[in-house]
Design a protein around this motif. Structure first.
Motif, short mmCIF file in Angstrom:
data_model
loop_
_atom_site.label_atom_id
_atom_site.label_comp_id
_atom_site.label_asym_id
_atom_site.label_seq_id
_atom_site.Cartn_x
_atom_site.Cartn_y
_atom_site.Cartn_z
N MET A 92 -3.94 4.93 5.17
CA MET A 92 -5.30 4.82 4.65
C MET A 92 -6.09 6.11 4.87
SD MET A 92 -8.10 2.01 5.90
CE MET A 92 -9.80 2.03 5.35
N LEU A 93 -5.80 6.80 5.97
CA LEU A 93 -6.56 8.00 6.32
C LEU A 93 -5.88 9.29 5.89
CD1 LEU A 93 -7.64 6.94 9.94
CD2 LEU A 93 -9.04 6.88 7.87
N SER A 94 -4.64 9.20 5.47
CA SER A 94 -3.89 10.41 5.09
C SER A 94 -4.17 10.78 3.63
CB SER A 94 -2.40 10.17 5.27
OG SER A 94 -2.09 9.96 6.63
N PRO A 95 -3.98 12.05 3.29
CA PRO A 95 -4.10 12.47 1.88
C PRO A 95 -3.13 11.69 1.01
CG PRO A 95 -3.99 14.37 3.34
CD PRO A 95 -3.66 13.17 4.18
N LYS A 96 -3.46 11.53 -0.26
CA LYS A 96 -2.61 10.79 -1.18
C LYS A 96 -1.21 11.40 -1.24
CE LYS A 96 -5.55 8.39 -4.47
NZ LYS A 96 -5.85 8.20 -5.89
N GLY A 97 -0.22 10.55 -1.18
CA GLY A 97 1.16 11.01 -1.28
C GLY A 97 1.74 11.51 0.02
N VAL A 98 0.94 11.52 1.11
CA VAL A 98 1.42 12.00 2.41
C VAL A 98 1.68 10.80 3.31
CG1 VAL A 98 0.86 13.34 4.47
CG2 VAL A 98 0.19 14.17 2.21
N SER A 99 2.86 10.74 3.87
CA SER A 99 3.21 9.67 4.80
C SER A 99 2.99 10.16 6.23
CB SER A 99 4.67 9.25 4.62
OG SER A 99 5.00 8.22 5.49
#
Length: 230
Positions: free
Chosen positions: A215-222
């Motif tokens: 939820m807090l990470s940039p889109k597409g970043v796990s």
């Protein structure tokens, strides 16, 4: 709140000073005469006794305490004090200091420990956190492993940057407990907004850590979930 602290060394006295400043009643217990220094903290009670002895804990009135803290430099003593405080005196909450990481596995509910604090583990977590913006770092595990204290430094490209805290819908039973910004800790303000590089501290069940990180990470970043080595 009444708190008994076993171990009146530097660690015990520092904890006691913080608690006294916050308006709590504190009793410091130590078996070494040299450690008993009432003039260093006159607001606290002091007792020269062995916190591993039932008679000493009876004399200290541990049964009337809300919290017992085992803060000595001896892991065996910390375990024994925690066990006695919990099983013999019914203290609602026990906190124990872990001096040697190899002993950390012992500090659990079987030995009457509600919260175990391992300084080496916390320090390694903070080191890993400092170089891992965007990773979720597990700092501390609470009673029976049901909840963890986790930290995440908000990346500049996180979708949460600029959002009002009161509008954030955290997954499950996740609770945002503090924000560290510009080196200062502050409670979360529902009307305030999240900023890039904010250090966010959460209490969460382990089941929700992955969802929180995503939820807090940039889109597409796990996000990586960092668990310091024991």
């Amino acid at each position: 709140m009444r708190v008994a602290i076993a171990g009146a060394g530097n660690v015990g006295r520092s904890i006691a000073a913080e608690l006294v400043e916050n308006g709590h009643e504190v009793l410091l217990i130590d078996r070494e005469p040299a450690a008993i220094k009432p003039n260093s903290l006159p607001q606290a009670e002091w007792l020269l006794a062995d916190a591993c002895e039932l008679s000493s804990l009876e004399e200290a009135g541990v049964d009337s305490c809300d919290v017992a803290i085992a803060a000595t430099g001896d892991d065996k003593a910390n375990l024994v004090m925690s066990l006695l405080a919990k099983t013999e005196f019914g203290v609602p909450r026990t906190v124990a200091r872990v001096n040697h990481p190899k002993n950390e596995w012992l500090f659990n509910e079987v030995w009457g420990v509600d919260v175990a604090v391992s300084t080496p583990r916390l320090m390694s977590a903070l080191v890993e956190e400092a170089v891992s913006v965007g990773d979720l770092v597990r700092l501390l595990t609470f009673h029976e492993g049901e909840a963890n204290l986790v930290e995440m430094t908000l990346p500049p490209d996180s979708p949460a940057v600029g959002k009002q805290i009161g509008t954030m819908h955290w997954p499950g039973d996740v609770v945002l407990v503090a924000i560290i910004r510009d080196g200062h800790a502050r409670p979360p303000d529902r009307d305030g907004s999240l900023e890039a590089r904010d250090e966010l501290l959460f209490v969460t069940a382990q089941d929700y850590e992955r969802e929180l990180g995503e939820m807090l990470s940039p889109k597409g970043v796990s996000p990586q979930i960092v668990t310091p080595s024991r």
